[in-house]
Write an enzyme that holds these catalytic residues in place. Structure first.
Site, PDB file in Angstrom:
ATOM      1  N   HIS A  17      21.137  36.161  71.102  1.00  0.00           N
ATOM      2  CA  HIS A  17      20.861  35.143  72.116  1.00  0.00           C
ATOM      3  C   HIS A  17      21.768  33.937  71.867  1.00  0.00           C
ATOM      4  O   HIS A  17      22.596  33.978  70.940  1.00  0.00           O
ATOM      5  CB  HIS A  17      19.373  34.766  72.128  1.00  0.00           C
ATOM      6  CG  HIS A  17      18.826  34.288  70.816  1.00  0.00           C
ATOM      7  ND1 HIS A  17      19.327  33.191  70.160  1.00  0.00           N
ATOM      8  CD2 HIS A  17      17.830  34.771  70.030  1.00  0.00           C
ATOM      9  CE1 HIS A  17      18.644  33.001  69.043  1.00  0.00           C
ATOM     10  NE2 HIS A  17      17.746  33.957  68.924  1.00  0.00           N
ATOM     11  N   HIS A  20      22.235  32.615  68.171  1.00  0.00           N
ATOM     12  CA  HIS A  20      23.184  33.386  67.343  1.00  0.00           C
ATOM     13  C   HIS A  20      24.616  33.118  67.817  1.00  0.00           C
ATOM     14  O   HIS A  20      25.528  32.982  67.009  1.00  0.00           O
ATOM     15  CB  HIS A  20      22.930  34.890  67.476  1.00  0.00           C
ATOM     16  CG  HIS A  20      21.524  35.313  67.162  1.00  0.00           C
ATOM     17  ND1 HIS A  20      20.722  35.959  68.074  1.00  0.00           N
ATOM     18  CD2 HIS A  20      20.780  35.173  66.039  1.00  0.00           C
ATOM     19  CE1 HIS A  20      19.543  36.211  67.522  1.00  0.00           C
ATOM     20  NE2 HIS A  20      19.550  35.738  66.291  1.00  0.00           N
ATOM     21  N   CYS A 125       4.707  35.076  54.777  1.00  0.00           N
ATOM     22  CA  CYS A 125       4.988  35.088  56.223  1.00  0.00           C
ATOM     23  C   CYS A 125       5.993  36.181  56.506  1.00  0.00           C
ATOM     24  O   CYS A 125       7.118  36.143  56.013  1.00  0.00           O
ATOM     25  CB  CYS A 125       5.531  33.734  56.692  1.00  0.00           C
ATOM     26  SG  CYS A 125       6.088  33.820  58.412  1.00  0.00           S
ATOM     27  N   CYS A 128       9.249  34.938  58.269  1.00  0.00           N
ATOM     28  CA  CYS A 128      10.247  34.316  57.377  1.00  0.00           C
ATOM     29  C   CYS A 128      10.688  35.288  56.294  1.00  0.00           C
ATOM     30  O   CYS A 128      11.674  35.037  55.612  1.00  0.00           O
ATOM     31  CB  CYS A 128       9.682  33.088  56.676  1.00  0.00           C
ATOM     32  SG  CYS A 128       9.195  31.753  57.756  1.00  0.00           S
ATOM     33  N   CYS A 142       2.236  29.293  59.411  1.00  0.00           N
ATOM     34  CA  CYS A 142       3.673  29.065  59.219  1.00  0.00           C
ATOM     35  C   CYS A 142       4.141  28.193  60.382  1.00  0.00           C
ATOM     36  O   CYS A 142       3.930  28.546  61.543  1.00  0.00           O
ATOM     37  CB  CYS A 142       4.417  30.395  59.240  1.00  0.00           C
ATOM     38  SG  CYS A 142       6.188  30.171  59.517  1.00  0.00           S
ATOM     39  N   HIS A 145       6.646  30.226  62.759  1.00  0.00           N
ATOM     40  CA  HIS A 145       6.200  31.402  63.515  1.00  0.00           C
ATOM     41  C   HIS A 145       4.799  31.256  64.099  1.00  0.00           C
ATOM     42  O   HIS A 145       4.354  32.123  64.857  1.00  0.00           O
ATOM     43  CB  HIS A 145       6.308  32.655  62.639  1.00  0.00           C
ATOM     44  CG  HIS A 145       7.730  32.945  62.261  1.00  0.00           C
ATOM     45  ND1 HIS A 145       8.293  32.513  61.080  1.00  0.00           N
ATOM     46  CD2 HIS A 145       8.717  33.563  62.947  1.00  0.00           C
ATOM     47  CE1 HIS A 145       9.561  32.869  61.052  1.00  0.00           C
ATOM     48  NE2 HIS A 145       9.850  33.502  62.165  1.00  0.00           N
ATOM     49  N   LYS A 294      10.974  25.519  73.128  1.00  0.00           N
ATOM     50  CA  LYS A 294      11.432  26.468  72.114  1.00  0.00           C
ATOM     51  C   LYS A 294      11.761  27.807  72.793  1.00  0.00           C
ATOM     52  O   LYS A 294      11.022  28.260  73.665  1.00  0.00           O
ATOM     53  CB  LYS A 294      10.304  26.649  71.087  1.00  0.00           C
ATOM     54  CG  LYS A 294      10.774  27.325  69.838  1.00  0.00           C
ATOM     55  CD  LYS A 294       9.670  27.424  68.816  1.00  0.00           C
ATOM     56  CE  LYS A 294      10.114  28.497  67.831  1.00  0.00           C
ATOM     57  NZ  LYS A 294       9.677  28.393  66.521  1.00  0.00           N
ATOM     58  N   LYS A 297      10.696  35.003  72.994  1.00  0.00           N
ATOM     59  CA  LYS A 297      10.513  36.196  73.824  1.00  0.00           C
ATOM     60  C   LYS A 297       9.226  36.102  74.620  1.00  0.00           C
ATOM     61  O   LYS A 297       9.186  36.474  75.791  1.00  0.00           O
ATOM     62  CB  LYS A 297      10.432  37.419  72.910  1.00  0.00           C
ATOM     63  CG  LYS A 297      11.685  38.252  72.918  1.00  0.00           C
ATOM     64  CD  LYS A 297      11.379  39.560  72.238  1.00  0.00           C
ATOM     65  CE  LYS A 297      12.648  40.212  71.726  1.00  0.00           C
ATOM     66  NZ  LYS A 297      12.388  41.215  70.719  1.00  0.00           N
TER      67      LYS A 297
HETATM   68  N1  MSP Z   1      18.871  37.488  58.342  1.00  0.00           N
HETATM   69  C1  MSP Z   1      18.651  36.115  58.131  1.00  0.00           C
HETATM   70  C2  MSP Z   1      19.900  35.432  57.617  1.00  0.00           C
HETATM   71  C3  MSP Z   1      20.454  36.013  56.356  1.00  0.00           C
HETATM   72  S1  MSP Z   1      21.936  35.232  55.918  1.00  0.00           S
HETATM   73  C4  MSP Z   1      22.261  35.729  54.375  1.00  0.00           C
HETATM   74  C5  MSP Z   1      18.243  35.464  59.432  1.00  0.00           C
HETATM   75  N2  MSP Z   1      18.572  36.086  60.557  1.00  0.00           N
HETATM   76  S2  MSP Z   1      18.282  35.551  62.044  1.00  0.00           S
HETATM   77  O1  MSP Z   1      18.642  36.619  62.927  1.00  0.00           O
HETATM   78  O2  MSP Z   1      16.962  35.061  62.151  1.00  0.00           O
HETATM   79  O3  MSP Z   1      19.303  34.418  62.286  1.00  0.00           O
HETATM   80  C6  MSP Z   1      19.018  33.085  62.011  1.00  0.00           C
HETATM   81  C7  MSP Z   1      20.224  32.265  62.441  1.00  0.00           C
HETATM   82  O4  MSP Z   1      20.536  32.521  63.830  1.00  0.00           O
HETATM   83  C8  MSP Z   1      20.061  30.773  62.376  1.00  0.00           C
HETATM   84  O5  MSP Z   1      20.231  30.242  61.100  1.00  0.00           O
HETATM   85  C9  MSP Z   1      21.136  30.339  63.341  1.00  0.00           C
HETATM   86  O6  MSP Z   1      22.384  30.532  62.780  1.00  0.00           O
HETATM   87  C10 MSP Z   1      20.940  31.334  64.463  1.00  0.00           C
HETATM   88  N3  MSP Z   1      19.880  30.919  65.370  1.00  0.00           N
HETATM   89  C11 MSP Z   1      18.780  31.647  65.717  1.00  0.00           C
HETATM   90  N4  MSP Z   1      18.071  30.941  66.648  1.00  0.00           N
HETATM   91  C12 MSP Z   1      18.679  29.771  66.908  1.00  0.00           C
HETATM   92  C13 MSP Z   1      18.458  28.714  67.818  1.00  0.00           C
HETATM   93  N5  MSP Z   1      17.441  28.689  68.662  1.00  0.00           N
HETATM   94  N6  MSP Z   1      19.345  27.699  67.812  1.00  0.00           N
HETATM   95  C14 MSP Z   1      20.443  27.685  66.998  1.00  0.00           C
HETATM   96  N7  MSP Z   1      20.685  28.675  66.144  1.00  0.00           N
HETATM   97  C15 MSP Z   1      19.783  29.685  65.996  1.00  0.00           C
HETATM   98  O7  MSP Z   1      17.681  34.386  59.382  1.00  0.00           O
END
Ligand code: MSP
Length: 651
Positions: A17, A20, A125, A128, A142, A145, A294, A297
């Site tokens: 999304h 990412h 959690c 997390c 949490c 979440h 926020k 889904k």
């Molecule tokens: N798998 C772990 C990370 C391991 S790194 C060694 C993880 N994955 S995640 O799919 O949840 O990705 C989290 C990351 O995605 C955030 O730190 C950020 O980079 C990005 N984002 C996910 N949602 C976001 C927003 N709503 N806004 C900005 N970035 C976000 O955590």
């Protein structure tokens, strides 16, 4: 110099999304910028595929975790090229080389006595994938979440993280740039002011099998964070690969605030225990919300990058995300905001500048870069060069400091200046006077050279648009090899360079027609109202003040102008008054589109919309007309005598 930049590896329990996409666009932009500065760059992203979350997601679809992980990992890998994101390496935690490195490091840390076996109970959690401390819970839940964590009590292996607490505090204090922006550095230091607990780094196979087995106890798999963080080493060939030797000492990680703790506390202590030098920097950004809510889904407001690219193109999505978020703070995405940035910053500002300048270079300089005439360079020209030099310095400082929105602001100030430069120098007027030929060439050279520098600085942000700009300027090869700061020096474009005027780089987008409003019921008092309406014209040819008051005249600024195919007399104008609207004006025989932009005119703002040559005109521009004795028509647009805000009422 060398640069190694990473994104988090994303969980494969959901598809990409804009959150990412944002982190990955930043990493891509930064890597392109450092390359533009001559660095040898490695940019890595990937997917995090083990753990309970993934097992649950796969179970929901009744498929094996591996099959599920393959599918979602591919969705991430296939999304990045759509956004012009080009990583050098895409790592998956299910790769055998990663599994081996994780096991080697676990064994090393175990052998030196930094991993021990003990029992533990705590609040776990699943979202997390970690135990939360009592302090982190909000109303027993949490905070990220909004779920009540599971009470888990089991025997596990623990990493002696507490042993490295003092080292970590000293390291962060001695290196102010280790964690930025500062607010996150402070957050970490405040967390570290309390005693640090050891980290549980295993899960019993009785509870979870989808993970990397501990090398010293096959009844356990590795905790997902201990597995995932190590990707940053595996991906460059730890322990002795050439890339590891080249890149590890300059590693910079980008994450959002949600995973600050694993990156700012678990990871540095793990690296220290493994006997490696610390990573260089951790860049932490805020969260994207959607319409101030926020993204989730369950709310159904998740924004998919693929959909945005389809609607706006990769350049606009990249520009918008980088321009709209101030790095470190949260930002809100909305369709209105991206539409507005596209039409105002991209179509109006840079798009118009580019097409006007190239059209004039084609028309008045035979589509070749002319030679400037030193003798007619004036103060304003020198001020433009100075402003561009300052912009280049600010741009580089901001890009290096992860202040992308500021870097872009600096570039857009110059774009504004160039648009004004066109208006004040009016090349179309210079072209009418042979004595001004030298000045015309100079003005056009200044425009071409400024566009070259803009194409250069926009390359990291909007690669496709910058390539189009370079191609139009006949500089594709030169800009591919360009290195800052040398390539930013004034005078890089050579007289005689052939230009290729092509399509607009950022065509204006039309607002999608709003859903038709429900038909209104006739108002019962309509008749009475009609009676009260003043007569259109009194008998003596005069109108009442009240009647005149019904005509809404406003000051409008022309932000775009173009010819209309098969309509000799008409121009399509886009004006701001202050909202944007389209007008069709019968002025094509009297004005060239490129000389209209930036002018303030007076419009009738409440005229009933009318369709002309298939275009809906939402108002009318006022102009004065006269015919000379030979019947030749002269037409002059209305104007305001001094600067005044667009939208101001004329009465
Ligand atoms: N798998 C772990 C990370 C391991 S790194 C060694 C993880 N994955 S995640 O799919 O949840 O990705 C989290 C990351 O995605 C955030 O730190 C950020 O980079 C990005 N984002 C996910 N949602 C976001 C927003 N709503 N806004 C900005 N970035 C976000 O955590």
């Amino acid at each position: 110099m060398t640069t190694y930049i990473t994104t988090p590896i994303y969980y494969v329990n959901s598809t990409p999304h804009i959150g990412h996409a944002y982190t990955t666009i930043i990493a891509d932009t930064y890597s392109r910028f450092r390359r533009l500065c001559g660095d040898d760059v490695r940019f890595q992203t990937g997917t995090d595929e083990h753990g309970e979350k993934i097992v649950q997601a796969a179970e929901k679809e009744s498929i094996a975790p591996r099959e599920y992980a393959d599918r979602i990992s591919a969705a991430f890998r296939d999304t990045w090229p759509l956004l012009d994101i080009a990583p050098d390496h895409f790592i998956r935690t299910t790769y055998p080389e990663h599994i081996k490195v994780v096991q080697d490091i676990l064994q090393k840390v175990y052998d030196q006595g930094d991993i021990y076996f003990s029992s533990y109970s705590g609040h776990y959690c699943k979202g997390c994938e970690r135990f939360l401390t009592e302090k982190e819970l909000v109303d027993g839940k949490c905070p990220d979440h909004l779920t009540v964590p599971d009470e888990v009590s089991e025997q596990n292996y623990f990493f002696r993280m507490s042993k490295y607490q003092d080292w970590l505090i000293n390291h962060i204090k001695a290196n102010p740039d280790y964690i930025t922006p500062e607010r996150y550095r402070n957050e970490v230091l405040s967390f570290l002011s309390e005693p640090l607990e050891d980290l549980c780094i295993s899960r019993p196979c009785s509870r979870l099998t989808w993970g990397i087995p501990l090398p010293f106890d096959k009844n356990f798999v590795t905790y997902v964070w201990f597995d995932a963080l190590i990707n940053y080493l595996t991906g460059i060939g730890y322990p002795d690969g050439a890339n590891f030797i080249k890149y590890w000492s300059v590693a910079e990680h980008i994450v959002a605030k949600d995973i600050l703790k694993p990156h700012a506390i678990y990871w540095p202590t793990m690296i220290q225990a493994a006997g490696l030098p610390p990573y260089q920097k951790l860049h932490v950004h805020g969260y994207w919300n959607v319409d101030d809510t926020k993204m989730s889904k369950s709310i159904g407001n998740v924004i998919r990058p693929g959909d945005l690219v389809e609607e706006y193109g990769a350049d606009t999505v990249r520009y918008f995300l980088l321009r709209e978020m101030s790095f470190g703070r949260d930002a809100s995405f909305s369709k209105e905001a991206i539409f507005e940035r596209r039409n105002s910053d991209l179509a109006n500002d840079i798009g118009n500048l580019f097409s006007r300048a190239l059209t004039m270079l084609a028309k008045y300089a035979d589509a070749k870069v002319p030679q400037a005439d030193e003798a007619v360079v004036i103060e304003e020209d020198r001020a433009l060069i100075a402003a561009i030099e300052k912009m280049l310095a600010d741009y580089a400082a901001c890009m290096n400091g992860f202040e992308f929105h500021r870097a872009l602001q600096a570039v857009w100030e110059v774009i504004g200046m160039l648009n004004r430069f066109i208006v004040t120098n009016a090349p179309w007027e210079l072209a009418k006077d042979a004595a001004q030929a030298g000045r015309l060439r100079t003005v056009l050279y200044f425009l071409a050279e400024s566009l070259r520098i803009l194409a250069l600085v926009l390359r990291p942000v909007m690669p496709t648009a910058a390539n189009k700009m370079a191609a139009a300027l006949g500089l594709s090869k030169e800009l591919d090899k360009a290195v800052l700061p040398e390539a930013g020096r004034w005078g890089g474009i050579l007289p005689g360079t052939a230009l290729h005027v092509g399509e607009a780089i950022f065509p204006r987008l039309e607002k999608k027609a709003a859903a038709p409003a429900a038909p209104e019921k006739p108002k019962p008092q309509a008749k009475a109202e009609k009676k009260a309406e003043p007569a259109a014209q009194e008998e003596d040819g005069l109108i009442s003040f009240e009647y005149f008051g019904k005509v809404e005249l406003r000051v409008a600024e022309i932000v775009a102008a173009e010819k209309i195919a098969k309509a000799e007399k008409l121009l399509k104008l886009t004006v701001r008054a202050p909202e944007e609207r389209t007008l069709v004006a019968g002025i094509a025989k009297h004005y060239q589109p490129e000389e209209l932009i930036g002018r303030k005119v007076i419009i009738v703002a409440n005229l009933k919309p009318a369709k002309l040559m298939g275009i809906t005109s939402q108002g009318m521009v006022l102009a004065a007309k006269e015919k000379d004795a030979d019947g030749n028509e002269q037409l002059v647009l209305s104007a305001v005598a001094a600067d005044i805000a667009v939208g101001s009422r004329v009465a």
